[in-house]
Motif scaffolding. Structure first.
Motif, mmCIF file in Angstrom:
data_model
loop_
_atom_site.group_PDB
_atom_site.id
_atom_site.type_symbol
_atom_site.label_atom_id
_atom_site.label_comp_id
_atom_site.label_asym_id
_atom_site.label_seq_id
_atom_site.Cartn_x
_atom_site.Cartn_y
_atom_site.Cartn_z
ATOM 1 N N VAL B 328 -10.197 9.385 3.620
ATOM 2 C CA VAL B 328 -11.214 8.323 3.647
ATOM 3 C C VAL B 328 -10.566 7.009 4.081
ATOM 4 O O VAL B 328 -11.071 6.301 4.960
ATOM 5 N N ARG B 329 -9.415 6.731 3.496
ATOM 6 C CA ARG B 329 -8.684 5.501 3.799
ATOM 7 C C ARG B 329 -8.301 5.458 5.288
ATOM 8 O O ARG B 329 -8.485 4.448 5.969
ATOM 9 N N THR B 330 -7.807 6.595 5.774
ATOM 10 C CA THR B 330 -7.395 6.663 7.181
ATOM 11 C C THR B 330 -8.599 6.434 8.098
ATOM 12 O O THR B 330 -8.513 5.675 9.071
ATOM 13 N N LYS B 331 -9.713 7.091 7.764
ATOM 14 C CA LYS B 331 -10.889 6.976 8.640
ATOM 15 C C LYS B 331 -11.456 5.557 8.648
ATOM 16 O O LYS B 331 -11.876 5.075 9.695
ATOM 17 N N ARG B 443 -6.054 0.614 -0.896
ATOM 18 C CA ARG B 443 -4.599 0.378 -0.853
ATOM 19 C C ARG B 443 -4.082 0.069 -2.262
ATOM 20 O O ARG B 443 -3.078 0.624 -2.708
ATOM 21 N N ASP B 444 -4.832 -0.771 -2.985
ATOM 22 C CA ASP B 444 -4.433 -1.116 -4.364
ATOM 23 C C ASP B 444 -4.471 0.122 -5.266
ATOM 24 O O ASP B 444 -3.571 0.337 -6.084
ATOM 25 N N GLU B 447 -1.546 2.316 -4.774
ATOM 26 C CA GLU B 447 -0.370 1.792 -5.476
ATOM 27 C C GLU B 447 -0.423 2.180 -6.952
ATOM 28 O O GLU B 447 0.558 2.637 -7.537
ATOM 29 N N GLN B 448 -1.611 2.005 -7.528
ATOM 30 C CA GLN B 448 -1.773 2.355 -8.950
ATOM 31 C C GLN B 448 -1.544 3.843 -9.177
ATOM 32 O O GLN B 448 -0.957 4.255 -10.180
ATOM 33 N N ALA B 449 -2.032 4.644 -8.216
ATOM 34 C CA ALA B 449 -1.832 6.096 -8.334
ATOM 35 C C ALA B 449 -0.337 6.411 -8.380
ATOM 36 O O ALA B 449 0.107 7.299 -9.128
#
Lengths: 247, 517
Positions: B328-331, B443-444, B447-449
């Motif tokens: 999803v992030r990439t798309k 993105r945040d 990082e948390q993951a």
């Protein structure tokens, strides 16, 4: 009543057979406010009653073997054995071919008549085979859990069939309508129950003065030819119990 | 309303005559004077038509007359009456343009009246641009008492948008109890108080709203929204138990319920009710929510598992987060990089709307869960609603062939086409802004993951250390059974095989217990 009892007995027995060893269940007290208190359903964009169906029938074949019992048959043997093969176009519609071979004997009532009055109904033409195209409309997919460790999926359907029934002397067109229920014990295997009402032309087995064979002291008569029997529209209610496998 | 129009038209019928009387200077030329009197007679006729309820004919004639240079002095009056005729014809957008023209003419009599009408029309259309334009020019003292509540409400909205929450709350307070805006104003007042950081005041406001809607049906939108806002306010006040209770009052058969379940899980985590939180996740992570954008819920679930030392389950959830939201992030990133045209962003929303409301498929460039989430954002929703209003107006014009063929009909269609085009661009820009926010948010969350995964490894290490040291970790519920069962499903009443039923959603219960020492 008896039918329902039989049905329930089969379901319970099968569930017990499939009952797995229970997990190490621990009682967890659920807070009151977390227990269901509404009978309403959540709102989604598209209301779908089930997601990720365990039993997917769409675009799959299912084969069945079954035993059929004629519930309203007075003379001939009430049993028949058969097999059928259906193609499921989607989750709602299926069509298949159904073949059954009738048992060749007589009913217990006909045997009684023979013993008491010497009436030999073996002289009448008996049903031999049945071949029908059967359409199933699957109206309801459900789930039941008889124990806490077994889940049975169910499919309720209506059926309409058209085909031929072959008697010893002649074949007749036949139609049937019915209702059926499948109980899936695994995503492939299911018990199948069909209650059908058949309507077809059939010879009337009661031929006055020509059915006695003299066995009970009455005068023996010459066996009639099959052509001597009149025909009429006959209705028969049958209950089929079978095993179904989804390929 | 009708009475006012009739009175206005009756007055207008006299005005041209008096106008002529006042202009008693000698006419420059006889021919011009005759033409002017002809035009004024046409104007009188148009006004009579309006008086007789022939709005379409009257509007057409007024539109033509309003363009005549000879009637420049009467133009504010003509345009204003034309606007009111168009309101009667439910052509609100076209009417709005007439009122804006009148306001720009700065006529002492008609400008104020036009502002009042424009506020009303803008309110019906729900277009922020026109609303801001109208409401910012309003002098509340000039507005009839019936319209004042709406003006206070809209002024409150403007103040809230400018982050002047105290002023906004004060303006919302002025909306009267009998007004149709009362409950919306009360709700917004509570929000403004929360934004100000005054949680107790917000809680009081929402409680008052819930009480005021006590006799309304269970699923009444105002009532449920107030209940949800109350739960959120209690959460903000860090009263976790009260918040959980308030969330559980949200009826299941409302769209707000999904948000309530997720937010309640946060409150449960804060109240250390881990088992309860996991019960909610059984629902939120069921197949019914495959179209919902909820990356945070997966991380929250992982955190709950961390608290109860279920590291295997935790890893599964973290993997699920990465497998779902990585693409999803990439798309989103690719789409933003490759697309500048606002219309392309709007088209994604339009296609997603087809998927949402029909059974048809549409070729989306963005994942559906993303666009669906964007569509649910307030500004996008509001603009889409405005677009629907424009389409309705367009249909109204097109459904009357004679009106459509007229000069006013053509003018109206041109206005609507332009407004539609601009609104689509505006929606496109909104979508882009939301996508940029989502990209930052993801993105945040990634990082948390990473941090959560670190904690998971650390926890596993500690457990192994304790085992090596021979410490008794106590009996665990799943000691004697296949762990895979729990990892996949949690502990259920029956062997769960991945089939979800609508009537079960919200009724799942996690029956495991913690695995910590």
């Amino acid at each position: 009543m008896l039918k329902n009892g039989l049905k329930a007995l089969i379901i319970i027995a099968a569930a017990l057979l499939l009952h797995k060893t229970a997990f190490a269940v621990e009682t967890v007290e659920l807070p009151e406010e977390e227990l269901a208190k509404e009978s309403v359903l959540p709102v989604f964009d598209k209301s779908v009653s089930v997601k990720n169906r365990r039993v997917v029938t769409a675009k799959r074949w299912d084969g069945d073997v079954f035993y059929g019992m004629a519930l309203t048959e007075p003379i001939y043997d009430v049993s028949k054995f058969g097999a059928s093969l259906y193609y499921n176009f989607n989750e709602n519609h299926a069509f298949g071919l159904m073949f059954a071979k009738y048992a060749s004997g007589l009913s217990s009532y006909a045997k009684q008549l023979h013993d008491q009055y010497g009436l030999d109904y073996n002289r009448a033409p008996k049903p031999d085979m049945l071949l029908m195209g059967d359409y199933n409309l699957k109206v309801f997919y459900g789930k039941m859990s008889l124990t806490k460790s077994a889940v049975i999926n169910t499919i309720l359907y209506g059926s309409g069939a058209l085909g031929m029934v072959k008697f010893q002397n002649k074949s007749y067109p036949a139609v049937a309508v019915g209702i059926g229920q499948k109980f899936f014990f695994t995503p492939q295997w299911a018990l199948r129950f069909d209650l059908r009402l058949y309507a077809n032309q059939a010879p009337i087995p009661f031929l006055s003065g020509k059915m006695t064979d003299g066995s009970s002291g009455s005068n023996p008569t010459t066996p009639p030819s099959y052509d001597d029997f009149d025909e009429r529209l006959t209705y028969t209610t049958t209950l089929d119990i079978g095993l179904s496998y989804l390929f | 309303m009708k009475k006012t129009i009739l009175l206005l038209i009756a007055t207008s019928l006299i005005l041209p005559v008096s106008g002529m009387a006042q202009g008693s200077k000698p006419a420059p030329r006889k021919a011009t004077g005759s033409r002017e009197s002809q035009l004024k007679s046409q104007l009188s006729n148009a006004l009579r038509m309006a008086q007789n309820g022939q709005y379409a004919n009257a509007a057409n004639n007024l539109f033509t007359l309003g363009r005549r240079p000879e009637l420049a002095a009467e133009r504010p009056q003509i345009k204003y009456i034309l606007g009111t005729m168009l309101v009667e014809l439910k052509l609100y957008q076209t009417a709005a343009f007439q009122f804006v023209d009148v306001i720009r003419m700065n006529n002492s009599k008609y400008s104020k009246m036009a502002i009042e009408k424009l506020s009303m029309v803008a309110d019906i259309l729900g277009d922020d641009t026109i609303l801001n334009y109208a409401v910012s020019r309003v002098d509340v003292n000039d507005i009839p008492s019936g319209q004042k509540d709406m003006i206070y409400f809209r002024l409150g909205e403007i103040k809230a948008r400018n982050r002047e929450f105290a002023k906004a709350a004060e303006l919302y307070s002025r909306v009267g109890l009998g007004s149709t805006y009362y409950f919306q104003a009360l709700f917004n007042k509570g929000l403004a108080q929360l934004e100000e950081g005054n949680a107790p005041a917000g809680i009081d406001t929402f409680k008052r709203m819930v009480e005021a809607r006590g006799n309304a049906p269970v699923t009444d939108v105002n009532k449920v929204e107030a209940q949800l806002a109350l739960a959120r306010a209690l959460y903000q006040k860090q009263d976790w138990e009260a918040s959980i209770e308030a969330y559980s009052q949200i009826p299941r058969d409302t769209v707000m319920w999904h948000d309530a379940v997720f937010e309640q899980s946060w409150a449960m985590l804060r109240a250390a009710r881990f088992r309860s939180a996991l019960s909610n996740f059984q629902t939120l992570h069921s197949a019914y929510y495959e179209d919902f954008y909820m990356p945070e819920s997966l991380l929250l679930r992982a955190i709950v598992y961390l608290y109860i030392c279920k590291y295997d389950e935790m890893e599964k959830v973290l993997n699920l987060f990465e497998n779902t939201y990585g693409p999803v992030r990439t798309k989103i990133g690719d789409f933003i990089k490759s697309t500048n045209d606002a219309n392309a962003y709007y088209l994604e929303v339009e296609k997603a709307n087809i998927i949402k409301t029909t059974d048809k498929a549409a070729n989306l460039r963005l994942p559906y869960i993303v666009v669906r989430n964007v569509m649910d954002q307030g500004d996008v929703k509001r603009s889409m609603h405005y677009l629907t209003r424009l389409n309705q107006e367009k249909r109204r014009v097109e459904n009357s062939p004679s009106f459509r063929a007229s000069a006013l009909g053509q003018y109206s269609l041109k206005i609507l086409a332009n407004r539609s085009k601009n609104t689509k661009f505006a929606i496109g820009d909104m979508v882009k802004a939301h996508l940029l926010n989502m990209r930052v948010e993801l993105r945040d969350l990634y990082e948390q993951a990473g941090f959560i995964r670190y904690e998971m490894i650390n926890g596993r290490k500690e457990t192994v250390k304790k085992k090596i040291a021979g410490k008794d970790l106590g009996d665990q519920i799943d000691d004697k059974v296949d762990r895979q069962f729990y990892i996949e499903n949690g502990f259920q009443y029956y062997p769960f095989q991945g089939e979800f039923w609508l009537d079960e959603v919200g009724n799942y219960h996690y029956l495991g217990k913690q695995s910590c020492e």
